[in-house]
Design a protein around this motif. Structure first.
Motif, PDB file in Angstrom:
ATOM      1  N   ALA A  14       0.777  -1.118  -0.022  1.00  0.00           N
ATOM      2  CA  ALA A  14      -0.020   0.025   0.046  1.00  0.00           C
ATOM      3  C   ALA A  14       0.920   1.294   0.051  1.00  0.00           C
ATOM      4  N   ARG A  15       1.834   1.420   0.781  1.00  0.00           N
ATOM      5  CA  ARG A  15       2.953   2.564   0.707  1.00  0.00           C
ATOM      6  C   ARG A  15       3.544   2.556  -0.523  1.00  0.00           C
ATOM      7  N   MET A  27       0.942   4.148  -3.055  1.00  0.00           N
ATOM      8  CA  MET A  27       0.123   5.179  -2.637  1.00  0.00           C
ATOM      9  C   MET A  27       0.228   6.147  -3.619  1.00  0.00           C
ATOM     10  N   LEU A  28       0.927   6.784  -4.291  1.00  0.00           N
ATOM     11  CA  LEU A  28       0.884   7.998  -5.021  1.00  0.00           C
ATOM     12  C   LEU A  28       0.531   7.355  -6.592  1.00  0.00           C
ATOM     13  N   ASP A  29       0.972   6.296  -7.046  1.00  0.00           N
ATOM     14  CA  ASP A  29       0.935   5.786  -8.285  1.00  0.00           C
ATOM     15  C   ASP A  29       0.755   4.290  -8.577  1.00  0.00           C
ATOM     16  N   GLY A  33       1.580   2.617 -12.495  1.00  0.00           N
ATOM     17  CA  GLY A  33       1.993   3.574 -13.559  1.00  0.00           C
ATOM     18  C   GLY A  33       0.467   4.378 -14.075  1.00  0.00           C
ATOM     19  N   THR A  34      -0.455   4.410 -13.197  1.00  0.00           N
ATOM     20  CA  THR A  34      -1.603   5.134 -13.845  1.00  0.00           C
ATOM     21  C   THR A  34      -1.559   6.862 -13.416  1.00  0.00           C
ATOM     22  N   GLY A  35      -0.424   6.950 -12.452  1.00  0.00           N
ATOM     23  CA  GLY A  35      -0.393   8.403 -12.111  1.00  0.00           C
ATOM     24  C   GLY A  35      -1.394   8.820 -11.037  1.00  0.00           C
ATOM     25  N   MET A  36      -1.939   7.773 -10.318  1.00  0.00           N
ATOM     26  CA  MET A  36      -3.155   8.034  -9.393  1.00  0.00           C
ATOM     27  C   MET A  36      -3.044   7.129  -8.203  1.00  0.00           C
ATOM     28  N   SER A  37      -3.285   7.618  -7.167  1.00  0.00           N
ATOM     29  CA  SER A  37      -3.598   6.823  -6.083  1.00  0.00           C
ATOM     30  C   SER A  37      -4.791   5.925  -6.253  1.00  0.00           C
ATOM     31  N   MET A  60      -6.894   5.395  -4.104  1.00  0.00           N
ATOM     32  CA  MET A  60      -8.137   6.317  -3.363  1.00  0.00           C
ATOM     33  C   MET A  60      -8.541   7.680  -4.178  1.00  0.00           C
ATOM     34  N   GLU A  61      -7.856   7.775  -5.237  1.00  0.00           N
ATOM     35  CA  GLU A  61      -8.222   8.951  -6.331  1.00  0.00           C
ATOM     36  C   GLU A  61      -8.931   8.107  -7.493  1.00  0.00           C
ATOM     37  N   MET A  62      -9.192   7.232  -7.656  1.00  0.00           N
ATOM     38  CA  MET A  62      -9.705   6.443  -8.991  1.00  0.00           C
ATOM     39  C   MET A  62     -11.357   6.681  -8.851  1.00  0.00           C
TER      40      MET A  62
END
Lengths: 360, 360
Positions: free
Chosen positions: A22-23, A26-28, A31-35, A37-39
């Protein structure tokens, strides 16, 4: 400090490899460029995460297509109302077994919607045992029978699955789901708050036989309607996406460990070790009838309550955390779910040995 | 790829420093040896996290002690039932304003518990405008008036706060809370699903005037009873602890940015830039009456729908994600909440300029 051994009853410790992944993500995520939790929950990436988690859970727990698997919110406490609202149908009463604090909470909430028959109770004995099923006063026309296979506060656990004939069996498996093999086909509905053996709090998994869908009362909030969740793959609204993802990581970890058969052996061994130690050391005691001792939550008392704080302080210094018993029962409690390694139980026993020798 | 500009309407992009801090603290929060998601919700550590988050939110949004702040689960969709169940009291009807898809969902669910009076609607004009309040057919004996200050799908936003006299005003601020200054004292109840401007999905923040507590109907599930949440600091059961922690990190980040006044200026500028570009470029169009255009969700269409897929593919290649409009309206939608930097809007405009030149 480095990672502690955390004996919290829930939210509980999680497998370290899960937290590490998970760590890293966390930011990517991949390779999608999203966490995660931002999807968008309707995007291809999250739908894949969600479907994979369900598939892995079905495989781990042996859940057939006769059952829907729902990822809901609100914890097990919300299910206490959701269950009667959805399952009563044209019946008016439901059977409940009272084996501790969580049973009582389920009973109280159900009583607001149904006539509740408490068919058996061990309250008179202080919830230290479970009545033989032969003595239960079950009703043939109950909409369902509800029980709590494991009481996390009392540390009392069923060693049998009740026989209910044609009456659907409903079980609060918050603390036991995935901790050992299980015959899902015996149940009408299984529910489990995630924060013990599945993932973070804020997620509750419901496994429901499809025959029980579609009977919600008119007053049921849409967000509590099992049929709505089943029809929409648990995405009628935005689900708790990050918790769902973490649950999926836990399921992958469990598969890597060898599944519930292997976990069951490890959990049996962990519990046996700890109870064995408690029984042979006069300084410690556990009040539960041996046959019904919980594999997951091990309450114990010291010979002298005045030493409780010293015990907890010494434990904290060694990185053995959250051993204080629930405020309603006092004493100590070690919760040893799937993610607690056997080495954590060994470290606890080492400490208990030393403490008893020095202070006992 | 590196971090993309993610225009998803929700779950939405989060501030990068928030994700970085969450990553750093994932396995060990401040030397405790635990992840926040492994902490007892009743332990000192998490109680501090929870209280700090509430305090920061109160400061940011200017919430007085006359209001309780609740951290609940189930998203805004659960509130659609929770609101009538809690606020009707001895009244039988409630007023609703219909300005789009989310208004309609709120109306449908409320209709299961109350007589709903739709006092105004812009449905006949395709939800491109908001009726003057002078034309509203409000009821003096309504239990409350509900409206949706910003419709995330239509991109339609109120530029005024309705006047309702002694009737409590209830607002679904899922997409606008904390995006600009707000006079909370005008409202009886504000609710906001977290996954736009607050944090991850699975959390919904409710700000309720204490006068409105204690009126829940008997059929209200305990886990939907505002009074129960207020009496127990939102910890009647295990809350969504990790989401609450992340919301707290977002609040800290907002304070560091200068609070809602500064965010309001930035958000106004971001929206003005994007609408200004759309209006001056014949290839793009936005159907909303300019006065009521949303600062948060900017829907737009291309001159030729056959180019939609090419537009989205080119955007993805540039790391401009989730620009596809909601399936119910088509076209494009750029959601530009607090966490979308102005540079993201600039990058979008650059791309739109090039695309229109090459394909327009």
């Amino acid at each position: 400090m480095s990672r502690a051994y955390n004996f919290c009853a829930g939210p509980a410790t999680l497998p370290e490899p899960v937290l590490q992944q998970a760590r890293e993500e966390m930011l990517d995520w991949r390779g999608t460029g999203m966490s995660v939790m931002e999807m968008s929950h309707r995007g291809d990436e999250f739908v894949e995460i969600a479907e994979t988690a369900e598939k892995d859970l079905r495989k781990l727990a042996g859940i057939s297509d006769d059952y829907a698997v729902l990822f809901m919110q609100g914890g097990a406490s919300s299910q206490f109302a959701t269950i009667p609202l959805n399952l009563l149908g044209d019946k008016t009463s439901a059977d409940y077994v009272n084996t501790g604090i969580w049973s009582k909470k389920a009973i109280a909430e159900a009583g607001r919607y149904a006539q509740v028959n408490v068919v058996a109770s061990s309250e008179a004995e202080g919830f230290t045992s479970i009545p033989d099923q032969e003595s239960w006063d079950a009703s043939a026309d109950a909409a369902y029978l509800h029980y709590t296979p494991n009481e996390t506060i009392g540390g009392l656990e069923f060693d049998f699955v009740p026989e209910t004939g044609s009456v659907p069996l409903v079980a609060d498996m918050s603390s036991t789901l995935l901790s050992r093999p299980l015959d899902v086909s015996r149940f009408g509905l299984i529910y489990a708050g995630a924060q013990k053996n599945i993932g973070p709090s804020g997620l509750v998994v419901v496994i429901i036989h499809r025959d029980l869908l579609g009977k919600a009362r008119k007053i049921t909030p849409t967000m509590m309607n099992y049929q709505v969740f089943a029809d929409n793959d648990s995405m009628f609204n935005t689900p708790a996406t990050y918790s769902w993802y973490l649950a999926g990581l836990v399921f992958k970890w469990l598969k890597g460990q060898g599944g519930v058969e292997v976990m069951g052996e490890i959990n049996r061994r962990k519990a046996s070790k700890l109870y064995g130690f408690i029984d042979q050391n006069d300084f410690y005691a556990n009040p539960i009838s041996p046959r019904f001792r919980s594999w997951m939550n091990v309450p114990f008392t010291l010979a002298d309550d005045a030493l409780n704080n010293a015990f907890l302080e010494g434990a904290n210094e060694r990185g053995l955390l959250n051993l204080k018993g629930h405020r309603s029962v006092g004493g100590m409690r070690a919760s040893i779910y799937n993610a607690m390694p056997e080495a954590g139980v060994d470290a606890l026993i080492d400490y208990m040995t030393v403490f008893a020798k020095e202070r006992g």
